[in-house]
Write a protein that holds these residues in place. Structure first.
Motif, PDB file in Angstrom:
ATOM      1  N   ALA A 313      51.887 -16.950  41.622  1.00  0.00           N
ATOM      2  CA  ALA A 313      53.034 -16.164  41.172  1.00  0.00           C
ATOM      3  C   ALA A 313      54.333 -16.934  41.388  1.00  0.00           C
ATOM      4  O   ALA A 313      55.204 -16.987  40.509  1.00  0.00           O
ATOM      5  CB  ALA A 313      53.073 -14.829  41.917  1.00  0.00           C
ATOM      6  N   MET A 314      54.475 -17.547  42.558  1.00  0.00           N
ATOM      7  CA  MET A 314      55.680 -18.325  42.842  1.00  0.00           C
ATOM      8  C   MET A 314      55.787 -19.529  41.914  1.00  0.00           C
ATOM      9  O   MET A 314      56.862 -19.844  41.388  1.00  0.00           O
ATOM     10  CB  MET A 314      55.665 -18.787  44.305  1.00  0.00           C
ATOM     11  N   THR A 315      54.662 -20.214  41.686  1.00  0.00           N
ATOM     12  CA  THR A 315      54.691 -21.395  40.830  1.00  0.00           C
ATOM     13  C   THR A 315      54.961 -21.021  39.384  1.00  0.00           C
ATOM     14  O   THR A 315      55.633 -21.765  38.658  1.00  0.00           O
ATOM     15  CB  THR A 315      53.361 -22.162  40.951  1.00  0.00           C
ATOM     16  N   SER A 316      54.446 -19.883  38.931  1.00  0.00           N
ATOM     17  CA  SER A 316      54.734 -19.429  37.568  1.00  0.00           C
ATOM     18  C   SER A 316      56.221 -19.167  37.399  1.00  0.00           C
ATOM     19  O   SER A 316      56.807 -19.499  36.359  1.00  0.00           O
ATOM     20  CB  SER A 316      53.937 -18.158  37.259  1.00  0.00           C
ATOM     21  N   PHE A 317      56.835 -18.593  38.425  1.00  0.00           N
ATOM     22  CA  PHE A 317      58.274 -18.340  38.389  1.00  0.00           C
ATOM     23  C   PHE A 317      59.040 -19.660  38.299  1.00  0.00           C
ATOM     24  O   PHE A 317      59.927 -19.829  37.459  1.00  0.00           O
ATOM     25  CB  PHE A 317      58.684 -17.566  39.637  1.00  0.00           C
ATOM     26  N   PHE A 321      61.356 -22.033  34.896  1.00  0.00           N
ATOM     27  CA  PHE A 321      62.608 -22.787  34.999  1.00  0.00           C
ATOM     28  C   PHE A 321      62.372 -24.258  34.665  1.00  0.00           C
ATOM     29  O   PHE A 321      63.212 -24.903  34.030  1.00  0.00           O
ATOM     30  CB  PHE A 321      63.196 -22.644  36.405  1.00  0.00           C
ATOM     31  N   GLY A 322      61.220 -24.779  35.092  1.00  0.00           N
ATOM     32  CA  GLY A 322      60.898 -26.155  34.745  1.00  0.00           C
ATOM     33  C   GLY A 322      60.743 -26.337  33.251  1.00  0.00           C
ATOM     34  O   GLY A 322      61.241 -27.321  32.666  1.00  0.00           O
ATOM     35  N   ALA A 323      60.058 -25.405  32.591  1.00  0.00           N
ATOM     36  CA  ALA A 323      59.865 -25.491  31.146  1.00  0.00           C
ATOM     37  C   ALA A 323      61.200 -25.421  30.411  1.00  0.00           C
ATOM     38  O   ALA A 323      61.450 -26.184  29.464  1.00  0.00           O
ATOM     39  CB  ALA A 323      58.942 -24.361  30.677  1.00  0.00           C
ATOM     40  N   VAL A 324      62.065 -24.522  30.854  1.00  0.00           N
ATOM     41  CA  VAL A 324      63.380 -24.396  30.218  1.00  0.00           C
ATOM     42  C   VAL A 324      64.212 -25.649  30.448  1.00  0.00           C
ATOM     43  O   VAL A 324      64.892 -26.146  29.533  1.00  0.00           O
ATOM     44  CB  VAL A 324      64.110 -23.149  30.757  1.00  0.00           C
ATOM     45  N   GLY A 325      64.155 -26.194  31.670  1.00  0.00           N
ATOM     46  CA  GLY A 325      64.926 -27.411  31.950  1.00  0.00           C
ATOM     47  C   GLY A 325      64.483 -28.582  31.096  1.00  0.00           C
ATOM     48  O   GLY A 325      65.315 -29.315  30.549  1.00  0.00           O
ATOM     49  N   LEU A 326      63.176 -28.767  30.951  1.00  0.00           N
ATOM     50  CA  LEU A 326      62.679 -29.854  30.100  1.00  0.00           C
ATOM     51  C   LEU A 326      63.062 -29.631  28.649  1.00  0.00           C
ATOM     52  O   LEU A 326      63.415 -30.575  27.921  1.00  0.00           O
ATOM     53  CB  LEU A 326      61.163 -29.969  30.240  1.00  0.00           C
ATOM     54  N   ALA A 327      62.982 -28.384  28.182  1.00  0.00           N
ATOM     55  CA  ALA A 327      63.351 -28.095  26.795  1.00  0.00           C
ATOM     56  C   ALA A 327      64.827 -28.381  26.544  1.00  0.00           C
ATOM     57  O   ALA A 327      65.206 -28.894  25.484  1.00  0.00           O
ATOM     58  CB  ALA A 327      63.027 -26.639  26.472  1.00  0.00           C
ATOM     59  N   LEU A 328      65.669 -28.059  27.522  1.00  0.00           N
ATOM     60  CA  LEU A 328      67.106 -28.332  27.362  1.00  0.00           C
ATOM     61  C   LEU A 328      67.384 -29.830  27.241  1.00  0.00           C
ATOM     62  O   LEU A 328      68.199 -30.261  26.419  1.00  0.00           O
ATOM     63  CB  LEU A 328      67.884 -27.754  28.543  1.00  0.00           C
ATOM     64  N   THR A 329      66.693 -30.617  28.049  1.00  0.00           N
ATOM     65  CA  THR A 329      66.924 -32.063  27.978  1.00  0.00           C
ATOM     66  C   THR A 329      66.416 -32.653  26.667  1.00  0.00           C
ATOM     67  O   THR A 329      66.968 -33.650  26.182  1.00  0.00           O
ATOM     68  CB  THR A 329      66.215 -32.769  29.152  1.00  0.00           C
ATOM     69  N   GLN A 330      65.372 -32.045  26.091  1.00  0.00           N
ATOM     70  CA  GLN A 330      64.831 -32.570  24.840  1.00  0.00           C
ATOM     71  C   GLN A 330      65.650 -32.154  23.633  1.00  0.00           C
ATOM     72  O   GLN A 330      65.689 -32.866  22.621  1.00  0.00           O
ATOM     73  CB  GLN A 330      63.378 -32.083  24.669  1.00  0.00           C
ATOM     74  N   THR A 331      66.282 -30.984  23.711  1.00  0.00           N
ATOM     75  CA  THR A 331      67.035 -30.478  22.552  1.00  0.00           C
ATOM     76  C   THR A 331      68.504 -30.861  22.572  1.00  0.00           C
ATOM     77  O   THR A 331      69.189 -30.703  21.568  1.00  0.00           O
ATOM     78  CB  THR A 331      66.920 -28.944  22.498  1.00  0.00           C
TER      79      THR A 331
END
Length: 473
Positions: A313-317, A321-331
């Protein structure tokens, strides 16, 4: 030891008697501690598990703090941005680390509950039991913390190879020397506090502990708290602009850190209630023996069942944020940016990957210790079922179902909470980016594999328990 006052009701448990001589209680506990520490062969694993967990917690805590303090050594225009990301990463990681440490302390306390309850029934005072508990919990934690400091000494040079702003962190990963004893002391205090909190059941109902009549509880008030924190976080996220005007960037970073940390704690409070409700429904609808046994295992102690999957549960949370951070750097386009800003985009990706990797180490530690602890705690149940003729394959399937039954909902619910919190900042477009989807799926897959692997490893403890049933009290 001072005898407890007799009860007027036949067969009742003696009421707790305050110790009128604190010095006497301390001296008695000190004399009992060496005898109390002489564990039998079947209990050695129970001692090794919390020591290993405290070692991992201490090592990762120092690594996280070392990396964060390295970002505070810069003083240019982008320094504050790096400091903000460091604070957010620390909050996202320190709260789960503290949870793992508390779980280790609870494991150590649960494994001595029966012996403490026996002493309580024999007339040991509340003061003696409390001092004895604190001494053993602190000793276990301090041993693990010292090992963790050695682990940090090994990890720091490796993590120091990571490059930020085009340069390796190197010696910046080393924290000031006086942080080391503070970290060891903090871990010891965490263990002592968790052990004292868990001691209430032993002091209040020692007979119930000794006869295994404790029923796990998870009140619906947990839902109210979690929903309140989530709604409050959403409101604050909508008001970040106002906070920025009032208190500047510092106020925004403080608000974000409080929201993320508060939500992690709220998820940890909500989890036991959720698994209890789900297990009740499964128990009513169970059509096979393994399904019924699995539901009853969860209902026996919802908090323990939640701790077995709380790491995911903690890692999913954190993974959202990790997925969003990577997406921001790619876009985000780097055209027209100066070199420092281009380094920032690359460094965000590096920081996200490091944060997710550390969270996975916590998951492995958390699910491993909690599932092994659950197996050891159910030793008497396994022995009883074996004597009744229940096949071992049925017991293994029931244990597996007890762990995996709520995992999908737990992981999905925590990820949804993270998405709801961060949605006002980034919008829907970021969530549908391929890199965000792939990262989120990878986090889920790795978390599920960690839980499944830990369940398989903990199942190997059962043959040893059944081979020597006389060691189960």
């Amino acid at each position: 030891m001072t005898a407890a006052a007799p009860s007027s009701t036949p067969g009742s448990v003696p009421a707790p008697v305050p110790d009128a001589r604190p010095a006497g209680a301390f001296a008695t506990a000190v004399h009992l501690a060496p005898l109390f520490a002489r564990r039998r062969d079947g209990d050695r694993l129970a001692l090794a598990l919390p020591v290993a967990a405290f070692a991992v917690v201490t090592a990762l805590l120092l690594v996280v703090l070392g990396g964060a303090q390295a970002f505070f050594g810069w003083d240019d225009d982008l320094a504050f941005t790096y400091e903000a990301f460091a604070i957010i990463a620390v909050v996202l990681l320190v709260v789960p680390l503290a949870t793992v440490g508390a779980s280790a302390a609870r494991l150590a306390a649960r494994r001595r509950d029966e012996r403490l309850a026996s002493l309580r029934l024999l007339g040991a005072t509340t003061g003696t039991i409390t001092v004895l508990t604190v001494l053993e919990a602190a000793a276990t934690a301090l041993v693990g913390a010292v090992v963790g400091v050695a682990g940090y000494a090994v990890l720091a040079p490796v993590v120091g190879l990571l490059r930020f702003r085009g340069e390796a962190l190197g010696a910046q990963m080393w924290v000031p020397w006086w942080w080391l004893p503070l970290a060891v002391l903090g871990v010891g205090l965490l263990a002592a506090a968790s052990a004292v909190v868990g001691l209430r059941a032993v002091v209040v109902t020692p007979l119930g502990v000794r006869t295994r009549q404790r029923a796990g509880t998870a009140h619906w008030v947990r839902v109210v708290i979690a929903v309140g924190v989530l709604l409050g976080g959403m409101v604050v996220m909508q008001m970040l602009g106002v906070l920025g005007n009032l208190g500047g960037v510092v106020a925004i970073i403080g608000a974000l850190a409080a929201i993320f940390g508060g939500m992690l704690l709220a998820l940890d409070a909500l989890g036991p209630w959720f698994v209890r409700v789900r297990a009740r429904r499964q128990a009513r609808k169970a059509q096979t023996v393994p399904r019924l046994l699995a539901a009853r295992m969860v209902l026996e102690d919802p908090k323990a069942a939640w701790r077995q999957v709380s790491g995911v549960a903690m890692t999913s949370f954190v993974g959202v944020f990790g997925a969003v951070g990577l997406a921001l750097t790619q876009t985000t386009s780097t055209e027209g940016m100066d070199p420092d800003e281009q380094w920032l985009m690359q460094d965000i990706s590096t920081g996200v990957l490091v944060t997710v990797a550390i969270s996975f180490l916590m998951v492995a530690c958390s699910v491993g210790i909690n599932q092994a602890a659950g197996t050891l705690d159910r030793a008497a149940v396994h022995v009883s079922l074996d004597r009744l003729g229940v096949p071992r394959s049925v017991m293994s399937e029931a244990s597996r179902r007890a762990v995996m039954s709520a995992l999908w909902m737990v992981a999905g619910g925590s990820a949804l909470c993270a998405a709801v919190l961060i949605f006002p900042l980034v919008g829907m477009a970021i969530f549908v980016q391929p890199i965000a989807i792939v990262t989120a799926l990878a986090v889920f897959a790795a978390g599920f594999l960690a839980v499944r692997g830990a369940a398989a490893l903990s199942a190997r403890l059962v043959p040893g328990i059944l081979a020597r049933p006389e060691r189960v009290l």
